[in-house]
Design a protein around this motif. Structure first.
Motif, short mmCIF file in Angstrom:
data_model
loop_
_atom_site.label_atom_id
_atom_site.label_comp_id
_atom_site.label_asym_id
_atom_site.label_seq_id
_atom_site.Cartn_x
_atom_site.Cartn_y
_atom_site.Cartn_z
N PRO A 69 0.83 -1.21 0.00
CA PRO A 69 0.00 0.00 0.00
C PRO A 69 0.87 1.25 0.00
N SER A 70 0.31 2.32 -0.53
CA SER A 70 1.03 3.58 -0.51
C SER A 70 0.02 4.71 -0.36
N VAL A 90 1.00 0.36 9.06
CA VAL A 90 0.90 0.01 7.65
C VAL A 90 0.49 1.25 6.85
N PRO A 91 1.47 2.01 6.36
CA PRO A 91 1.12 3.21 5.59
C PRO A 91 0.27 2.84 4.37
#
Length: 89
Positions: free
Chosen positions: A31-32, A54-55
């Motif tokens: 993820p981003s 979790v960014p």
């Protein structure tokens, strides 16, 4: 050593390519961006600790586990390279 049609090191090349493909697939799925406060699947709140750890998180833990299980079952048994023996059958 005689290896039939395969050249020396062909097995290791195949292993390296498979590992490289898996790493690239995992990196694409990271993820981003900013994470969501609510799960995009079930609308459950995503705890701040998970958003921090979790960014770019988009799913709650329960939905992420279901997603991961689906990914594993989709990838099971898929060998696009195939062995020489499997191609001869």
């Amino acid at each position: 050593m005689a290896t039939g049609w395969a050249g020396d090191g062909a097995v290791q090349d195949q292993i390296d390519a498979t590992v490289s493909d898996a790493i690239q697939r995992a990196r694409r799925q990271l993820p981003s961006g900013p994470g969501l406060e609510r799960c995009e699947e079930c609308d459950a709140p995503i705890p701040a600790a998970r958003r921090k750890a979790v960014p770019g998180v988009r799913l709650c833990v329960r939905c992420q586990e279901q997603h991961d299980e689906q990914q594993r079952s989709d990838a099971a048994g898929y060998n696009r390279r195939g062995s020489k023996d499997s191609q001869l059958r």
